[in-house]
Scaffold this motif. Structure first.
Motif, mmCIF file in Angstrom:
data_model
loop_
_atom_site.group_PDB
_atom_site.id
_atom_site.type_symbol
_atom_site.label_atom_id
_atom_site.label_comp_id
_atom_site.label_asym_id
_atom_site.label_seq_id
_atom_site.Cartn_x
_atom_site.Cartn_y
_atom_site.Cartn_z
ATOM 1 N N UNK A 34 13.409 7.800 -17.677
ATOM 2 C CA UNK A 34 12.604 6.577 -17.701
ATOM 3 C C UNK A 34 12.472 6.049 -16.277
ATOM 4 N N UNK A 35 11.290 6.188 -15.717
ATOM 5 C CA UNK A 35 11.067 5.823 -14.319
ATOM 6 C C UNK A 35 9.743 5.090 -14.152
ATOM 7 N N UNK A 36 9.778 3.965 -13.496
ATOM 8 C CA UNK A 36 8.577 3.285 -13.029
ATOM 9 C C UNK A 36 8.401 3.677 -11.563
ATOM 10 N N UNK A 37 7.219 4.124 -11.214
ATOM 11 C CA UNK A 37 7.047 4.578 -9.845
ATOM 12 C C UNK A 37 5.623 4.473 -9.346
ATOM 13 N N UNK A 38 5.413 5.024 -8.181
ATOM 14 C CA UNK A 38 4.078 5.042 -7.581
ATOM 15 C C UNK A 38 3.924 6.311 -6.764
ATOM 16 N N UNK A 39 2.692 6.712 -6.560
ATOM 17 C CA UNK A 39 2.404 7.905 -5.766
ATOM 18 C C UNK A 39 1.329 7.581 -4.747
ATOM 19 N N UNK A 40 1.590 7.944 -3.514
ATOM 20 C CA UNK A 40 0.591 7.824 -2.451
ATOM 21 C C UNK A 40 -0.054 9.192 -2.245
ATOM 22 N N UNK A 41 -1.372 9.207 -2.270
ATOM 23 C CA UNK A 41 -2.155 10.417 -2.020
ATOM 24 C C UNK A 41 -2.829 10.237 -0.669
ATOM 25 N N UNK A 42 -2.280 10.859 0.343
ATOM 26 C CA UNK A 42 -2.829 10.732 1.691
ATOM 27 C C UNK A 42 -3.947 11.746 1.889
ATOM 28 N N UNK A 43 -5.060 11.317 2.470
ATOM 29 C CA UNK A 43 -6.248 12.160 2.621
ATOM 30 C C UNK A 43 -6.492 12.534 4.074
ATOM 31 N N UNK A 44 -7.068 13.726 4.256
ATOM 32 C CA UNK A 44 -7.466 14.121 5.608
ATOM 33 C C UNK A 44 -8.937 13.789 5.828
ATOM 34 N N UNK A 45 -9.504 14.248 6.928
ATOM 35 C CA UNK A 45 -10.890 13.935 7.243
ATOM 36 C C UNK A 45 -11.892 14.534 6.281
ATOM 37 N N UNK A 46 -11.487 15.581 5.550
ATOM 38 C CA UNK A 46 -12.366 16.209 4.573
ATOM 39 C C UNK A 46 -12.097 15.699 3.165
ATOM 40 N N UNK A 47 -11.318 14.623 3.068
ATOM 41 C CA UNK A 47 -10.969 13.983 1.793
ATOM 42 C C UNK A 47 -10.159 14.897 0.869
ATOM 43 N N UNK A 48 -9.404 15.804 1.477
ATOM 44 C CA UNK A 48 -8.439 16.605 0.748
ATOM 45 C C UNK A 48 -7.088 15.877 0.770
ATOM 46 N N UNK A 49 -6.351 15.990 -0.319
ATOM 47 C CA UNK A 49 -5.022 15.373 -0.363
ATOM 48 C C UNK A 49 -4.065 16.252 0.429
ATOM 49 N N UNK A 50 -3.473 15.671 1.463
ATOM 50 C CA UNK A 50 -2.555 16.422 2.316
ATOM 51 C C UNK A 50 -1.109 15.981 2.121
ATOM 52 N N UNK A 51 -0.931 14.914 1.355
ATOM 53 C CA UNK A 51 0.428 14.441 1.072
ATOM 54 C C UNK A 51 0.456 13.718 -0.254
ATOM 55 N N UNK A 52 1.378 14.126 -1.118
ATOM 56 C CA UNK A 52 1.554 13.565 -2.462
ATOM 57 C C UNK A 52 2.987 13.035 -2.476
ATOM 58 N N UNK A 53 3.155 11.729 -2.272
ATOM 59 C CA UNK A 53 4.488 11.162 -2.070
ATOM 60 C C UNK A 53 4.832 10.141 -3.149
ATOM 61 N N UNK A 54 5.876 10.433 -3.912
ATOM 62 C CA UNK A 54 6.319 9.537 -4.976
ATOM 63 C C UNK A 54 7.386 8.572 -4.486
ATOM 64 N N UNK A 55 7.343 7.360 -5.012
ATOM 65 C CA UNK A 55 8.372 6.350 -4.793
ATOM 66 C C UNK A 55 8.786 5.843 -6.168
#
Length: 222
Positions: free
Chosen positions: A179-200
């Protein structure tokens, strides 16, 4: 969550988008300033050992089951021309509960995308896909609810932030409840590709791993 199934590797050098408020607290750049604030905490060695142990435990249990069938959604026909397009695709992935089904739009991720959570960090969307294939068969009555998703294009690095609530039992003899409440940051590069998928997470890494070893009682909370 898939990171917990990956054997620890040497740390990767990366940059974090500037934090705002709420649960997704990330700093900008590596820890090379003198602000006195803790921007990044290394996973304790004992916890790394525990994560590796869980990995081997799940691999052991999975050897007696059939191979998991995890499908990657193909979005090649979908033209991504803005951050809003990325948000739309991610919203669809959450609707399909990609955390617990393994069905995700791989085409919007860079090949060497960094995946991380409070327990581990690794690189490569193919490795992430393989980890999901290992993890998905162990979910019992899984549920992930997208509570909020928003974009940030005002900072130097464009990114999308999603907050969510995960609830699932694991198909282990003691049937632990995660049971986890969390968030994810999806960092984008210049071509709008996700280069980082970071959970907190709203719980510590130690508490999260501890849930795996705690027998469940009662029914899954709504």
């Amino acid at each position: 969550m898939a990171g917990i199934l990956h054997t620890p590797q040497a740390p990767l050098h990366y940059f974090r988008p500037r934090s705002r408020n709420g649960i997704w607290c990330f700093s900008t750049g590596p820890d090379n300033n003198n602000s006195g604030k803790s921007h990044k905490r290394e996973t304790p060695q004992l916890l790394r050992i525990a994560v590796s142990g869980v990995t081997e435990l799940l691999r052991l249990f999975s050897s007696s089951q059939g191979p998991a069938r995890v499908t990657e959604k193909r979005r090649d026909e979908f033209s991504v021309s803005s951050v809003d397009d990325v948000v739309t695709i991610l919203r669809s992935d959450y609707k399909n509960a990609y955390f617990v089904t393994g069905v995700f739009s791989s085409a919007i991720y860079a090949e060497d995308c960094i995946f991380e959570d409070p327990t581990i960090r690794f690189r490569g969307k193919e490795l992430y896909s393989r980890n999901l294939k290992l993890l998905v068969p162990f979910f019992d009555s899984p549920s992930i609810v997208l509570e909020k998703i928003e974009k940030d294009i005002t900072s130097e690095t464009k990114f999308v932030v999603a907050t969510w609530k995960l609830r699932t039992y694991l198909k282990l003899p003691w049937r632990p409840l995660i049971s986890i409440n969390g968030s994810t940051i999806y960092e984008l590069d210049g071509e709008l590709k996700i280069v980082r998928h970071a959970e907190s997470w709203g719980v510590s890494a130690l508490e999260a791993v501890g849930q795996i070893f705690t027998p469940s009682v009662g029914q899954l909370d709504e």
